[in-house]
Write a protein that holds these residues in place. Structure first.
Motif, PDB file in Angstrom:
ATOM      1  N   UNK A 135       9.225  -3.501  -8.389  1.00 48.54           N
ATOM      2  CA  UNK A 135       8.543  -3.827  -7.141  1.00 48.54           C
ATOM      3  C   UNK A 135       7.318  -2.995  -6.877  1.00 48.54           C
ATOM      4  N   UNK A 136       7.019  -2.065  -7.784  1.00 51.63           N
ATOM      5  CA  UNK A 136       5.843  -1.215  -7.654  1.00 51.63           C
ATOM      6  C   UNK A 136       4.997  -1.310  -8.926  1.00 51.63           C
ATOM      7  N   UNK A 137       3.708  -1.270  -8.753  1.00 55.32           N
ATOM      8  CA  UNK A 137       2.780  -1.254  -9.883  1.00 55.32           C
ATOM      9  C   UNK A 137       2.475   0.196 -10.228  1.00 55.32           C
ATOM     10  N   UNK A 138       2.805   0.599 -11.435  1.00 54.93           N
ATOM     11  CA  UNK A 138       2.581   1.983 -11.830  1.00 54.93           C
ATOM     12  C   UNK A 138       1.086   2.291 -11.887  1.00 54.93           C
TER      13      UNK A 138
ATOM     14  N   UNK B  52       4.038   4.802  -8.292  1.00 52.26           N
ATOM     15  CA  UNK B  52       3.771   3.369  -8.214  1.00 52.26           C
ATOM     16  C   UNK B  52       3.346   2.977  -6.820  1.00 52.26           C
ATOM     17  N   UNK B  53       2.608   1.864  -6.726  1.00 53.05           N
ATOM     18  CA  UNK B  53       2.148   1.352  -5.442  1.00 53.05           C
ATOM     19  C   UNK B  53       2.729  -0.032  -5.206  1.00 53.05           C
ATOM     20  N   UNK B  54       3.142  -0.293  -3.991  1.00 46.17           N
ATOM     21  CA  UNK B  54       3.613  -1.605  -3.629  1.00 46.17           C
ATOM     22  C   UNK B  54       2.408  -2.470  -3.292  1.00 46.17           C
TER      23      UNK B  54
ATOM     24  N   UNK C  10       0.803  -1.215   0.000  1.00 47.00           N
ATOM     25  CA  UNK C  10       0.000   0.000   0.000  1.00 47.00           C
ATOM     26  C   UNK C  10       0.833   1.261   0.000  1.00 47.00           C
ATOM     27  N   UNK C  11       2.152   1.115   0.177  1.00 46.52           N
ATOM     28  CA  UNK C  11       3.053   2.265   0.129  1.00 46.52           C
ATOM     29  C   UNK C  11       3.270   2.697  -1.320  1.00 46.52           C
ATOM     30  N   UNK C  12       3.767   3.912  -1.482  1.00 43.66           N
ATOM     31  CA  UNK C  12       3.904   4.504  -2.808  1.00 43.66           C
ATOM     32  C   UNK C  12       5.344   4.929  -3.077  1.00 43.66           C
ATOM     33  N   UNK C  13       5.695   4.964  -4.354  1.00 39.01           N
ATOM     34  CA  UNK C  13       6.984   5.492  -4.796  1.00 39.01           C
ATOM     35  C   UNK C  13       6.733   6.468  -5.930  1.00 39.01           C
ATOM     36  N   UNK C  14       7.186   7.707  -5.758  1.00 38.14           N
ATOM     37  CA  UNK C  14       7.080   8.724  -6.804  1.00 38.14           C
ATOM     38  C   UNK C  14       8.472   9.135  -7.235  1.00 38.14           C
TER      39      UNK C  14
ATOM     40  N   UNK D  80      17.136   6.353 -20.403  1.00 41.06           N
ATOM     41  CA  UNK D  80      15.973   6.390 -21.282  1.00 41.06           C
ATOM     42  C   UNK D  80      14.737   5.895 -20.529  1.00 41.06           C
ATOM     43  N   UNK D  81      13.617   5.866 -21.219  1.00 40.41           N
ATOM     44  CA  UNK D  81      12.346   5.552 -20.568  1.00 40.41           C
ATOM     45  C   UNK D  81      12.345   4.154 -19.973  1.00 40.41           C
ATOM     46  N   UNK D  82      12.879   3.177 -20.694  1.00 43.81           N
ATOM     47  CA  UNK D  82      12.908   1.809 -20.169  1.00 43.81           C
ATOM     48  C   UNK D  82      13.766   1.723 -18.915  1.00 43.81           C
ATOM     49  N   UNK D  83      14.902   2.417 -18.923  1.00 44.18           N
ATOM     50  CA  UNK D  83      15.776   2.403 -17.750  1.00 44.18           C
ATOM     51  C   UNK D  83      15.088   3.069 -16.556  1.00 44.18           C
ATOM     52  N   UNK D  84      14.424   4.178 -16.807  1.00 40.09           N
ATOM     53  CA  UNK D  84      13.706   4.866 -15.743  1.00 40.09           C
ATOM     54  C   UNK D  84      12.585   3.994 -15.189  1.00 40.09           C
ATOM     55  N   UNK D  85      11.891   3.293 -16.066  1.00 38.41           N
ATOM     56  CA  UNK D  85      10.793   2.424 -15.622  1.00 38.41           C
ATOM     57  C   UNK D  85      11.297   1.340 -14.671  1.00 38.41           C
ATOM     58  N   UNK D  86      12.502   0.846 -14.904  1.00 33.18           N
ATOM     59  CA  UNK D  86      13.050  -0.202 -14.040  1.00 33.18           C
ATOM     60  C   UNK D  86      13.312   0.296 -12.621  1.00 33.18           C
TER      61      UNK D  86
END
Length: 271
Positions: free
Chosen positions: A230-233, A261-263, A185-189, A220-226
């Motif tokens: 562990x989080x669902x965007x 993203x949410x854990x 339920x925690x978040x990562x921004x 790049x975008x793929x690297x940033x996405x990684x």
């Protein structure tokens, strides 16, 4: 009125500009001095976009914090926070719910000197003078442990801070430690300058390269996405800052990406 300069410790050199105070000035803050304003004006004259990048990132932070509080999160860990001046995390969160708690983390002693004065009368806040890469140390600090309950959801923020960390310094490893310490339920921004080899999308990185002594990391975008491993965007995923759940704070489009993203219990990771 007490002179803020007189309250600052000797470690704060008022004859030299400081990156955090320059950023504060770009945001319209009051925690800067003539030497910082002079440099900021020179940078803006050469690169007008730099102010829009700062304003877009701040507006993105406001939306992220409001969305986090609406989602039931009342705790924030702001990594690489800079000076917690006007319109920062605690002000936005506590304007919705005064019980919100915010721990700011920054390794710049100048940020710490200014921040201690700013937060002196701000309840439910703390400022930790630590390196965000040393996640175990940050999480073990008394200020953090006394303020945040890691049995309840926490929103971890890394807004325009990770691009100054090279991959060999293992920012992903640090993020994994924070991720593992916070509950479901925690978040990562996160926000990060965009790099798009297909077109002129490197402007933000170019700005940072010219404005700071530390060479920013190009991702790049793929690297940033990684970095959200562990989080669902959450919708709308990773977008340009101006396109992420836009509201009344209309800002110009800048080449910086962001996401939230949410854990969740169903999330799997590669680490």
């Amino acid at each position: 009125m007490v002179d803020p300069e007189a309250q600052l410790p000797p470690i704060v050199d008022l004859t030299r500009p400081n990156d955090a105070r320059v950023y504060d000035y770009l945001l319209g803050g009051a925690h800067n001095f003539a030497v910082d304003r002079d440099l900021a004006k020179q940078v803006v004259a050469a690169m007008p976009e730099v102010k829009q990048v700062a304003l877009a990132n701040r507006a993105f932070m406001h939306r992220v914090v409001r969305e986090s509080v609406r989602a039931g999160v009342r705790q924030f860990l702001d990594l690489g926070s800079g000076i917690p001046g006007v319109g920062n995390v605690h002000e936005i969160a506590q304007s919705i719910d005064p019980t919100c708690r915010v721990a700011y983390v920054d390794s710049d002693p100048v940020v710490h000197a200014h921040g201690e004065l700013i937060l002196a009368d701000s309840p439910n806040t703390a400022l930790v003078n630590a390196d965000l890469l040393d996640a175990a140390d940050v999480l073990d600090r008394r200020e953090v442990r006394d303020l945040l309950d890691f049995g309840q959801p926490v929103a971890v923020l890394g807004l325009l801070s990770l691009h100054f960390i090279q991959d060999h310094e293992d920012p992903d490893g640090a993020l994994a430690v924070y991720r593992d310490a916070i509950p479901v339920g925690s978040l990562l921004a996160l926000s990060h300058p965009a790099v798009d080899p297909a077109h002129e999308g490197n402007d933000a990185i170019d700005l940072f390269e010219q404005g700071y002594m530390v060479r920013p990391a190009r991702r790049d975008l793929d690297r940033f996405r990684r970095m959200f491993d562990g989080f669902e965007l959450l919708e709308p995923g990773i977008t340009r800052l101006s396109q992420w759940r836009p509201d009344r704070e209309g800002v110009e489009d800048v080449p910086v990406n962001g996401g939230l993203g949410i854990k969740s219990s169903t999330t799997t990771t590669g680490r």
